[in-house]
Design a protein around this motif. Structure first.
Motif, mmCIF file in Angstrom:
data_model
loop_
_atom_site.group_PDB
_atom_site.id
_atom_site.type_symbol
_atom_site.label_atom_id
_atom_site.label_comp_id
_atom_site.label_asym_id
_atom_site.label_seq_id
_atom_site.Cartn_x
_atom_site.Cartn_y
_atom_site.Cartn_z
ATOM 1 N N GLN A 194 22.356 8.870 85.424
ATOM 2 C CA GLN A 194 22.440 9.914 86.453
ATOM 3 C C GLN A 194 21.165 10.001 87.275
ATOM 4 O OE1 GLN A 194 22.617 13.914 84.930
ATOM 5 N NE2 GLN A 194 23.507 14.699 86.826
ATOM 6 N N SER A 195 20.009 9.915 86.617
ATOM 7 C CA SER A 195 18.731 10.169 87.290
ATOM 8 C C SER A 195 18.004 8.913 87.752
ATOM 9 C CB SER A 195 17.804 10.933 86.346
ATOM 10 O OG SER A 195 17.418 10.085 85.257
ATOM 11 N N GLY A 196 18.240 7.801 87.067
ATOM 12 C CA GLY A 196 17.487 6.580 87.362
ATOM 13 C C GLY A 196 16.104 6.557 86.721
ATOM 14 N N HIS A 197 15.773 7.565 85.929
ATOM 15 C CA HIS A 197 14.475 7.599 85.251
ATOM 16 C C HIS A 197 14.458 6.493 84.194
ATOM 17 C CE1 HIS A 197 14.197 12.151 86.324
ATOM 18 N NE2 HIS A 197 13.944 11.373 87.361
ATOM 19 N N PRO A 198 13.535 5.530 84.291
ATOM 20 C CA PRO A 198 13.650 4.313 83.497
ATOM 21 C C PRO A 198 13.211 4.373 82.031
ATOM 22 C CG PRO A 198 11.751 4.179 84.933
ATOM 23 C CD PRO A 198 12.468 5.450 85.278
ATOM 24 N N VAL A 199 12.286 5.265 81.680
ATOM 25 C CA VAL A 199 11.702 5.204 80.334
ATOM 26 C C VAL A 199 11.896 6.497 79.562
ATOM 27 C CG1 VAL A 199 9.583 4.793 79.005
ATOM 28 C CG2 VAL A 199 9.950 3.563 81.143
ATOM 29 N N MET A 200 12.294 6.340 78.311
ATOM 30 C CA MET A 200 12.360 7.467 77.401
ATOM 31 C C MET A 200 11.604 7.098 76.137
ATOM 32 S SD MET A 200 14.497 6.969 74.674
ATOM 33 C CE MET A 200 15.453 5.588 74.136
ATOM 34 N N ARG A 201 11.285 8.103 75.359
ATOM 35 C CA ARG A 201 10.621 7.854 74.078
ATOM 36 C C ARG A 201 11.344 8.623 72.986
ATOM 37 N NH1 ARG A 201 5.259 10.665 72.432
ATOM 38 N NH2 ARG A 201 6.444 10.705 70.540
ATOM 39 N N SER A 202 11.090 8.217 71.768
ATOM 40 C CA SER A 202 11.665 8.940 70.647
ATOM 41 C C SER A 202 11.089 10.351 70.637
ATOM 42 C CB SER A 202 11.332 8.241 69.333
ATOM 43 O OG SER A 202 11.775 9.026 68.249
ATOM 44 N N TYR A 203 11.922 11.323 70.337
ATOM 45 C CA TYR A 203 11.484 12.711 70.215
ATOM 46 C C TYR A 203 11.573 13.142 68.756
ATOM 47 C CZ TYR A 203 10.695 17.457 72.016
ATOM 48 O OH TYR A 203 10.165 18.694 72.313
ATOM 49 N N GLU A 204 11.492 12.154 67.872
ATOM 50 C CA GLU A 204 11.525 12.399 66.442
ATOM 51 C C GLU A 204 10.109 12.507 65.903
ATOM 52 O OE1 GLU A 204 14.428 12.865 64.629
ATOM 53 O OE2 GLU A 204 15.293 12.832 66.630
ATOM 54 N N PRO A 205 9.854 13.402 64.961
ATOM 55 C CA PRO A 205 8.513 13.543 64.385
ATOM 56 C C PRO A 205 8.010 12.217 63.809
ATOM 57 C CG PRO A 205 9.945 15.321 63.632
ATOM 58 C CD PRO A 205 10.816 14.335 64.363
ATOM 59 N N GLY A 206 6.773 11.859 64.168
ATOM 60 C CA GLY A 206 6.151 10.648 63.653
ATOM 61 C C GLY A 206 6.516 9.374 64.386
ATOM 62 N N GLU A 207 7.401 9.432 65.355
ATOM 63 C CA GLU A 207 7.787 8.247 66.125
ATOM 64 C C GLU A 207 7.230 8.351 67.533
ATOM 65 O OE1 GLU A 207 12.045 7.351 63.908
ATOM 66 O OE2 GLU A 207 12.043 7.714 66.056
ATOM 67 N N GLU A 208 6.663 7.256 68.022
ATOM 68 C CA GLU A 208 6.089 7.259 69.371
ATOM 69 C C GLU A 208 6.567 6.096 70.217
ATOM 70 O OE1 GLU A 208 1.911 7.940 69.526
ATOM 71 O OE2 GLU A 208 1.984 9.477 67.974
ATOM 72 N N TRP A 209 7.587 5.350 69.778
ATOM 73 C CA TRP A 209 8.039 4.207 70.545
ATOM 74 C C TRP A 209 8.716 4.643 71.842
ATOM 75 C CZ3 TRP A 209 13.209 4.238 71.437
ATOM 76 C CH2 TRP A 209 14.025 4.910 70.540
#
Length: 85
Positions: free
Chosen positions: A60-75
């Protein structure tokens, strides 16, 4: 292999308080894991979740990058280049 340009330029947006997937909270849905858009801070559910709102947000937005929103994960994940960072 070089890291993709989207992953290189993605920064963390200002923190937005999120109790879960925005759309699932509105509709009473459920999620497995959460993902945060690094362009706007939207929090959506992962592709293992029934509604896959993080991927829908990208389409919908075209925003290319997301990250994990889980505790301890930063990928991070770039939808455009299908690249992990």
């Amino acid at each position: 292999m070089d890291i993709c340009e989207h992953l290189q330029s993605a920064g963390d947006p200002p923190p937005l308080p999120a109790e879960g997937c925005a759309e699932c909270l509105e509709t009473g849905g459920r999620w497995v894991h959460l993902r945060k858009c690094l362009s706007c801070g939207h929090v959506g559910c992962c592709d293992s979740s029934p509604s896959r709102h993080a991927t829908a947000h990208f389409h919908q937005s075209g925003h290319p990058v997301m990250r994990s929103y889980e505790p301890g994960e930063e990928w991070r994940w770039c939808f455009v280049d299908n690249a992990l960072g």
